[in-house]
Design an enzyme around this catalytic site. Structure first.
Site, PDB file in Angstrom:
ATOM      1  N   GLU A  56      81.265  35.835  47.022  1.00 33.81           N
ATOM      2  CA  GLU A  56      82.687  35.583  47.242  1.00 33.81           C
ATOM      3  C   GLU A  56      83.169  36.186  48.563  1.00 33.81           C
ATOM      4  OE1 GLU A  56      82.275  36.323  42.701  1.00 33.81           O
ATOM      5  OE2 GLU A  56      81.205  36.824  44.561  1.00 33.81           O
ATOM      6  N   ALA A 158      45.329  30.228  35.674  1.00 38.51           N
ATOM      7  CA  ALA A 158      44.628  29.203  36.438  1.00 38.51           C
ATOM      8  C   ALA A 158      43.337  28.871  35.711  1.00 38.51           C
ATOM      9  CB  ALA A 158      44.336  29.688  37.853  1.00 38.51           C
ATOM     10  N   ALA A 166      36.860  31.322  34.450  1.00 41.80           N
ATOM     11  CA  ALA A 166      35.764  31.885  35.244  1.00 41.80           C
ATOM     12  C   ALA A 166      34.438  31.457  34.640  1.00 41.80           C
ATOM     13  CB  ALA A 166      35.847  33.414  35.269  1.00 41.80           C
ATOM     14  N   TRP A 174      36.805  30.205  44.121  1.00 40.34           N
ATOM     15  CA  TRP A 174      38.185  29.992  43.692  1.00 40.34           C
ATOM     16  C   TRP A 174      38.200  28.779  42.762  1.00 40.34           C
ATOM     17  CZ3 TRP A 174      41.655  33.603  44.697  1.00 40.34           C
ATOM     18  CH2 TRP A 174      41.480  34.417  45.815  1.00 40.34           C
ATOM     19  N   ARG A 188      55.377  34.885  43.348  1.00 41.98           N
ATOM     20  CA  ARG A 188      55.346  36.347  43.454  1.00 41.98           C
ATOM     21  C   ARG A 188      56.564  36.865  44.218  1.00 41.98           C
ATOM     22  NH1 ARG A 188      49.221  38.250  45.274  1.00 41.98           N
ATOM     23  NH2 ARG A 188      48.123  37.789  43.315  1.00 41.98           N
ATOM     24  N   THR A 200      41.701  43.369  35.674  1.00 43.88           N
ATOM     25  CA  THR A 200      41.925  42.405  36.757  1.00 43.88           C
ATOM     26  C   THR A 200      41.798  43.072  38.119  1.00 43.88           C
ATOM     27  OG1 THR A 200      43.336  41.007  35.397  1.00 43.88           O
ATOM     28  CG2 THR A 200      43.622  40.835  37.777  1.00 43.88           C
ATOM     29  N   THR A 237      45.075  52.427  30.678  1.00 43.83           N
ATOM     30  CA  THR A 237      45.055  53.462  29.643  1.00 43.83           C
ATOM     31  C   THR A 237      43.790  54.314  29.698  1.00 43.83           C
ATOM     32  OG1 THR A 237      44.183  51.790  28.134  1.00 43.83           O
ATOM     33  CG2 THR A 237      46.546  52.247  28.021  1.00 43.83           C
ATOM     34  N   ALA A 306      42.355  37.635  30.313  1.00 48.93           N
ATOM     35  CA  ALA A 306      42.524  37.023  28.998  1.00 48.93           C
ATOM     36  C   ALA A 306      42.937  38.022  27.931  1.00 48.93           C
ATOM     37  CB  ALA A 306      41.221  36.335  28.586  1.00 48.93           C
TER      38      ALA A 306
END
Length: 371
Positions: A56, A158, A166, A174, A188, A200, A237, A306
Site C-alpha cells: 500500500e 524425482a 536411483a 541424473w 527452492r 541425503t 539424530t 525415501a
C-alpha cells in the site's frame, strides 16, 4: 457486495503484482495493491522485502494526491498495528481513499479484521472476498502458519517413469534433465527453508542451496547474484554430519536438528544445533515443524530420501507433492520414492488431487495436494 468486472480486473492486477515478491518477502506475506480513480490506475505496488514498505505504501507514493477519493484494491487486509513499519490502514486513511477492497481478511491475530474496522471507523467503505482463493494461493505458507501453527510443506521428488529414484547401488545422477533441475532452483528460491536428512546430505554431498547462475530470468525483483538463500534444516539424530561436507561451503544459515548436541567438532559460525524431542529414538517430526513455525518459517521445501519422505507422508505432514518424472525405466531393483509401512487395503491409501501437470524440458512435473 456485488463486484463488477472492473473490480475483478483490478484485483487480478494486484495479485499479479504480489507474485513479484515471491522470492523476497519471507516471513511476511506477498501482497499487491492497485489504486484506481475514475477508471484510471493512479498507483500500484507490491511488498518487496520484510522490514521494508508494504504494498500500500508503494501504491500511495505513486498515486500521491490522486489517492484522495480513489479505490484501493489490496490482496490482503491492510495491517492495523505498528511493527517494523506503520499500519497501512492508517496510511490509506491519511491519504483520503474512499473505498478499500481486499481479497481476504488477514488471519494474523495482530490484524484479523482490525484493519477493516479501522478503515470503516474512518468512514471508508470496505469490502472483502474478491478473488479470495487466488489470494490465498499467494501465501499458502503464511496462512498455514497463522491458522495452524505449522509451515506448509512441499515435498520435491524425482523418479523414472516406473517410480524409481536411483539404481539399486544408490546412483541417481541424473534421473531428470537440466531443465527440471533449473526448475527446482526456482522452487527452492521461493521457499523459506529446505528440509533434508543426513542420509541425503551424506549420499549426495549436497549443498542444498540456491544457485544464482541458474536463476537470471526467474528473480525479477532482485539481483540474481544476491539471491536470498533459504534456511537449510538437516535432521541428524546420529550426529553423522561433518564440517568438511559441501553443505558447509556455502555460508548461509544451517540448523542441524539433533537429539543431543555434537560437541566433538568445530562448527562454522553460521551453523546452529538444536535438540528436539524424540519418539522411539527418532525426532518428533510434528515438533520439528512446530519449531520451524516458531522461527517464522512459512514454506518448507522437503528434499530428502525415501525414509524421511515416507515418514512425513505417513504422518500427514506433507501438504503438496511436486514430482518430476523422467522418460526412463530403471526396473525392479531400483530404489522407490517412499519407504512406508505395508498397506493391506486399498482404502488405506491416501488420495491426492492433481493440481498441475507441466512438461519441463524432457521431463514431466506433476503437482498434487491432499484431498
Amino acid at each position: 457486495m456485488n463486484f463488477t468486472q472492473a473490480d475483478h480486473d483490478y484485483m487480478a492486477m494486484a495479485i499479479a503484482l504480489a507474485k513479484q515478491g515471491f522470492n523476497t518477502t519471507t516471513p511476511n506475506p506477498n501482497v499487491g495493491c492497485v489504486i484506481v480513480k475514475e477508471g484510471e490506475i493512479v498507483g500500484q505496488g507490491f511488498h518487496v522485502q520484510a522490514g521494508g514498505p508494504h504494498a500500500e505504501v508503494f501504491a500511495l507514493r505513486e498515486a500521491a494526491e490522486q489517492a484522495r477519493g480513489a479505490t484501493a484494491y489490496v490482496t490482503l487486509e491492510p495491517c492495523s498495528h505498528y511493527g517494523r513499519t506503520p499500519p497501512c490502514a492508517k496510511g490509506l486513511i491519511d491519504a483520503g481513499v474512499s473505498k478499500v477492497i481486499c481479497a481476504m481478511v488477514d488471519p494474523n491475530p495482530e490484524v484479523a479484521g482490525n484493519g477493516l474496522k479501522m478503515l470503516q471507523q474512518a468512514g471508508i467503505e470496505t469490502a472483502s472476498g474478491l478473488l479470495e482463493q487466488e489470494a490465498r494461493a499467494l501465501n499458502k505458507g503464511f496462512l498455514k502458519r497463522m491458522e495452524h501453527g505449522l509451515p506448509y510443506v512441499v515435498a520435491k521428488l524425482a523418479a523414472s517413469l516406473d517410480g524409481k529414484t536411483a539404481l539399486q547401488n544408490g546412483k541417481s545422477k541424473w534421473i531428470t534433465g537440466p531443465d527440471a533441475r533449473r526448475d527446482v532452483q526456482a522452487f527452492r528460491a521461493k521457499s523459506c527453508a529446505i528440509l533434508s536428512g543426513a542420509d541425503t546430505v551424506l549420499t549426495d554431498n549436497a549443498r542444498l542451496n540456491v544457485r544464482a547462475e541458474e536463476l537470471p530470468s526467474l528473480i525479477p525483483a532482485q539481483d540474481s547474484v544476491d539471491v536470498r538463500q533459504p534456511l537449510r534444516i538437516i535432521i541428524d539424530t546420529q550426529n553423522r554430519l561433518l564440517p568438511s561436507l559441501a553443505l558447509f561451503e556455502s555460508h548461509s544459515k544451517v540448523i542441524i536438528l539433533r537429539s543431543k548436541l555434537d560437541n566433538q567438532h568445530n562448527w562454522p559460525h553460521f551453523v546452529e544445533q538444536v535438540c528436539l524431542p524424540t519418539i522411539n529414538n527418532k525426532l518428533d517430526l510434528k515438533a520439528v515443524l512446530s519449531f520451524l513455525a516458531s522461527r517464522d518459517i512459512n514454506l518448507v521445501w522437503l528434499e530428502a530420501g525415501a525414509t524421511l519422505c515416507g515418514v512425513m507422508h505417513e504422518q500427514g505432514l506433507i501438504d503438496e507433492y511436486i514430482v518430476y518424472f523422467a522418460p526412463k525405466i530403471i526396473g525392479d531393483d531400483g530404489k522407490g520414492l517412499f519407504k512406508s509401512h505395508m498397506l493391506t487395503e486399498m482404502d488405506q491409501i491416501q488420495e491426492l488431487q492433481i493440481t498441475d501437470c507441466t512438461q519441463v524440458g524432457n521431463d514431466i512435473r506433476i503437482s498434487a495436494i491432499k484431498k
